[in-house]
Scaffold this motif. Structure first.
Motif, PDB file in Angstrom:
ATOM      1  N   SER A 126      25.503   3.341 -43.437  1.00  0.00           N
ATOM      2  CA  SER A 126      26.379   2.874 -44.519  1.00  0.00           C
ATOM      3  C   SER A 126      26.053   1.430 -44.898  1.00  0.00           C
ATOM      4  CB  SER A 126      27.845   2.990 -44.095  1.00  0.00           C
ATOM      5  OG  SER A 126      28.104   2.188 -42.949  1.00  0.00           O
ATOM      6  N   ILE A 131      28.097   0.436 -52.094  1.00  0.00           N
ATOM      7  CA  ILE A 131      29.485   0.892 -52.040  1.00  0.00           C
ATOM      8  C   ILE A 131      30.329  -0.016 -52.933  1.00  0.00           C
ATOM      9  CG2 ILE A 131      31.452   1.356 -50.551  1.00  0.00           C
ATOM     10  CD1 ILE A 131      29.503   1.660 -48.222  1.00  0.00           C
ATOM     11  N   ILE A 134      32.863  -2.951 -51.526  1.00  0.00           N
ATOM     12  CA  ILE A 134      32.671  -3.093 -50.089  1.00  0.00           C
ATOM     13  C   ILE A 134      32.973  -4.510 -49.601  1.00  0.00           C
ATOM     14  CG2 ILE A 134      30.222  -3.610 -50.310  1.00  0.00           C
ATOM     15  CD1 ILE A 134      31.923  -1.621 -47.479  1.00  0.00           C
ATOM     16  N   TYR A 139      40.064  -3.239 -49.764  1.00  0.00           N
ATOM     17  CA  TYR A 139      39.642  -1.846 -49.926  1.00  0.00           C
ATOM     18  C   TYR A 139      38.865  -1.315 -48.719  1.00  0.00           C
ATOM     19  CZ  TYR A 139      40.609  -3.244 -54.763  1.00  0.00           C
ATOM     20  OH  TYR A 139      41.191  -3.733 -55.906  1.00  0.00           O
ATOM     21  N   TRP A 140      37.838  -2.044 -48.320  1.00  0.00           N
ATOM     22  CA  TRP A 140      36.911  -1.557 -47.292  1.00  0.00           C
ATOM     23  C   TRP A 140      36.866  -2.500 -46.094  1.00  0.00           C
ATOM     24  CZ3 TRP A 140      34.151   3.013 -47.541  1.00  0.00           C
ATOM     25  CH2 TRP A 140      34.079   3.644 -48.788  1.00  0.00           C
ATOM     26  N   ARG A 142      34.367  -2.915 -42.257  1.00  0.00           N
ATOM     27  CA  ARG A 142      33.338  -2.420 -41.346  1.00  0.00           C
ATOM     28  C   ARG A 142      33.969  -2.260 -39.969  1.00  0.00           C
ATOM     29  NH1 ARG A 142      28.989  -0.670 -44.376  1.00  0.00           N
ATOM     30  NH2 ARG A 142      28.365  -2.269 -45.880  1.00  0.00           N
ATOM     31  N   ALA A 154      31.746   2.381 -42.403  1.00  0.00           N
ATOM     32  CA  ALA A 154      32.561   1.752 -43.438  1.00  0.00           C
ATOM     33  C   ALA A 154      33.864   2.536 -43.563  1.00  0.00           C
ATOM     34  CB  ALA A 154      31.807   1.744 -44.763  1.00  0.00           C
ATOM     35  N   TYR A 155      34.987   1.808 -43.504  1.00  0.00           N
ATOM     36  CA  TYR A 155      36.303   2.470 -43.564  1.00  0.00           C
ATOM     37  C   TYR A 155      37.023   2.062 -44.842  1.00  0.00           C
ATOM     38  CZ  TYR A 155      41.105   3.800 -42.494  1.00  0.00           C
ATOM     39  OH  TYR A 155      42.359   4.349 -42.550  1.00  0.00           O
ATOM     40  N   LEU A 156      37.432   3.067 -45.632  1.00  0.00           N
ATOM     41  CA  LEU A 156      38.147   2.847 -46.882  1.00  0.00           C
ATOM     42  C   LEU A 156      39.646   2.957 -46.644  1.00  0.00           C
ATOM     43  CD1 LEU A 156      38.281   2.593 -50.006  1.00  0.00           C
ATOM     44  CD2 LEU A 156      38.132   5.101 -50.074  1.00  0.00           C
ATOM     45  N   CYS A 270      36.321   7.435 -43.508  1.00  0.00           N
ATOM     46  CA  CYS A 270      35.234   6.773 -42.785  1.00  0.00           C
ATOM     47  C   CYS A 270      33.906   7.304 -43.300  1.00  0.00           C
ATOM     48  CB  CYS A 270      35.331   7.040 -41.279  1.00  0.00           C
ATOM     49  SG  CYS A 270      36.509   5.982 -40.408  1.00  0.00           S
TER      50      CYS A 270
END
Length: 288
Positions: A126, A131, A134, A139-140, A142, A154-156, A270
């Motif tokens: 990722s 993204i 990112i 929003y995102w 790591r 990467a977790y949204l 994820c």
């Protein structure tokens, strides 16, 4: 005379040498005959039989046994991954090295041979994907995890416009390949030594489908649409298939994953990696 003849074969401790076995065994087979047999077996079977005896072990190192096991363009792969380091290695050693998780492009990609099928697999972290959003922590994020071969995903948390893309240029051997996104709805963590999956932020993926696409440098295109419904486990979502023929020294693939309907938010996802592997890899994996 008979006594003297028998004494000639006596050992120093007074005992006689062991009698030869009444029938020939596997250890009596010539190495070249054993190697001919091993050439028709899978790499896993060859390595198992190499433990039988010296003849099988020696035959398992014959270069011609591994000729058909290595990818047809293995020299190109070796040059791309290792440079000139492997010139002095046998073909079995090259095969073994290719079966390892070999880092590429600063470790954001990993390449390996599936030891059962001999097919080339490529995984893209990722960290190497484009993204949208990112860099905005609203929003995102790591996340470090042992569930990824890259040890980070990467977790949204939540977003309106979801878009992930990337591309890769790699010398895949001729064959048919599938491209997957490795995803999980929910965030895995440990509590009191037990692994749990937090589904708190999971929402929006059952309202409109996600679209996966891929394009190749020779004009191929594939598109898939599906809802993300499986929570709490890593799942491979297939974007599509593409073919590589012998004329292509290298193939460039572009790919994307989008859900850009801004009538609702979506989150709790994820994103680990994008994976490219031979079409038959999924069937083989399910049989193991």
């Amino acid at each position: 005379m008979g006594l003297n003849f028998s004494s000639f074969f006596c050992l120093r401790n007074g005992s006689h040498p062991p009698s030869p076995p009444p029938y020939p065994g596997l250890g009596d087979l010539p190495e070249n005959c054993v190697a001919d047999v091993l050439g028709h077996l899978s790499p896993v079977e060859i390595c198992r039989l190499a433990r039988l005896n010296r003849a099988f072990r020696g035959a398992s190192w014959a270069d011609f046994v591994w000729d058909s096991k290595l990818p047809s363009n293995y020299r190109v792969l070796v040059q791309r991954l290792f440079g000139d380091f492997v010139r002095i290695m046998s073909k079995r050693e090259i095969y073994t090295k290719l079966c390892q998780q070999n880092p590429l492009d600063d470790g954001n990609k990993k390449v390996w041979l599936d030891k059962h099928s001999g097919g080339v697999c490529l995984s893209i972290s990722s960290m190497d994907l484009r993204i949208t959003g990112i860099d905005d922590r609203r929003y995102w994020n790591r996340i470090s995890t042992e569930e990824s071969r890259f040890y980070t995903v990467a977790y949204l948390q939540q977003i309106w416009w979801f878009e992930v893309g990337g591309e890769v240029d790699f010398p895949f051997p001729p064959g048919s390949y599938s491209l997957y996104f490795r995803l999980q709805l929910g965030r895995t963590s440990k509590r009191f030594g037990r692994q749990i999956c937090n589904l708190e932020h999971v929402h929006g993926w059952n309202i409109k489908p996600v679209q996966f696409q891929l394009w190749t440098s020779d004009g191929q295109h594939a598109k898939t649409r599906c809802y993300l419904v499986e929570s709490g486990k890593w799942t491979l979502y297939r974007a599509g298939n593409f073919n590589v023929d012998a004329r292509n020294e290298s193939t460039r693939i572009k790919f994307s994953m989008t859900q850009i309907d801004c009538t609702h938010t979506k989150g709790g996802l994820c994103l680990d990696a994008v994976m490219i592997c031979p079409v038959e890899y999924e069937q083989i994996s399910q049989c193991r």
